[in-house]
Motif scaffolding. Structure first.
Motif, PDB file in Angstrom:
ATOM      1  N   GLU A   1      -2.034   1.668   0.162  1.00 13.37           N
ATOM      2  CA  GLU A   1      -1.405   2.196  -1.049  1.00 13.37           C
ATOM      3  C   GLU A   1       0.076   1.825  -1.021  1.00 13.37           C
ATOM      4  N   PHE A   2       0.526   1.161  -2.073  1.00 13.83           N
ATOM      5  CA  PHE A   2       1.927   0.792  -2.180  1.00 13.83           C
ATOM      6  C   PHE A   2       2.687   1.934  -2.832  1.00 13.83           C
ATOM      7  N   VAL A   3       3.715   2.415  -2.138  1.00 16.83           N
ATOM      8  CA  VAL A   3       4.584   3.468  -2.657  1.00 16.83           C
ATOM      9  C   VAL A   3       6.013   2.952  -2.660  1.00 16.83           C
TER      10      VAL A   3
ATOM     11  N   VAL B   1       1.379   3.196   2.511  1.00 14.66           N
ATOM     12  CA  VAL B   1       0.629   4.261   3.161  1.00 14.66           C
ATOM     13  C   VAL B   1      -0.753   3.688   3.430  1.00 14.66           C
ATOM     14  N   ILE B   2      -1.138   3.664   4.690  1.00 12.77           N
ATOM     15  CA  ILE B   2      -2.408   3.070   5.087  1.00 12.77           C
ATOM     16  C   ILE B   2      -3.341   4.168   5.566  1.00 12.77           C
TER      17      ILE B   2
ATOM     18  N   ILE C   1       4.137   3.213   6.500  1.00 11.52           N
ATOM     19  CA  ILE C   1       4.852   2.046   6.994  1.00 11.52           C
ATOM     20  C   ILE C   1       6.058   1.849   6.071  1.00 11.52           C
ATOM     21  N   PRO C   2       7.293   2.071   6.580  1.00 11.88           N
ATOM     22  CA  PRO C   2       8.462   1.917   5.709  1.00 11.88           C
ATOM     23  C   PRO C   2       8.707   0.463   5.331  1.00 11.88           C
TER      24      PRO C   2
END
Length: 67
Positions: free
Chosen positions: A40-42, A47-48, A66-67
């Motif tokens: 998920e791209f935030v 966010v995996i 994952i930043p």
């Protein structure tokens, strides 16, 4: 390792998987079990969702940022 990946589509994929695995401290089994739906791209990064893991005895899964 990244220095020696080819500069084509498969090389970019391999580089991305290496970097995500390193940043998330994932095991090999966790990396190969990833699907596109698990990412998920935030605004802050990624966010995996890890659906299965060696340390997840209940099978609930966990989310890793994952930043």
């Amino acid at each position: 390792m990244l220095q020696y990946t080819p500069n084509d589509l498969m090389g970019l994929r391999d580089s991305a998987l290496l970097l995500i695995g390193f940043a998330g401290a994932f095991r090999r089994s966790e990396i190969v079990a990833l699907n596109v739906e698990d990412v998920e791209f935030v605004r802050e990064g990624l966010v995996i969702m890890l659906r299965q893991s060696k340390t997840d005895q209940e099978g609930e899964g966990r989310k890793v940022a994952i930043p």
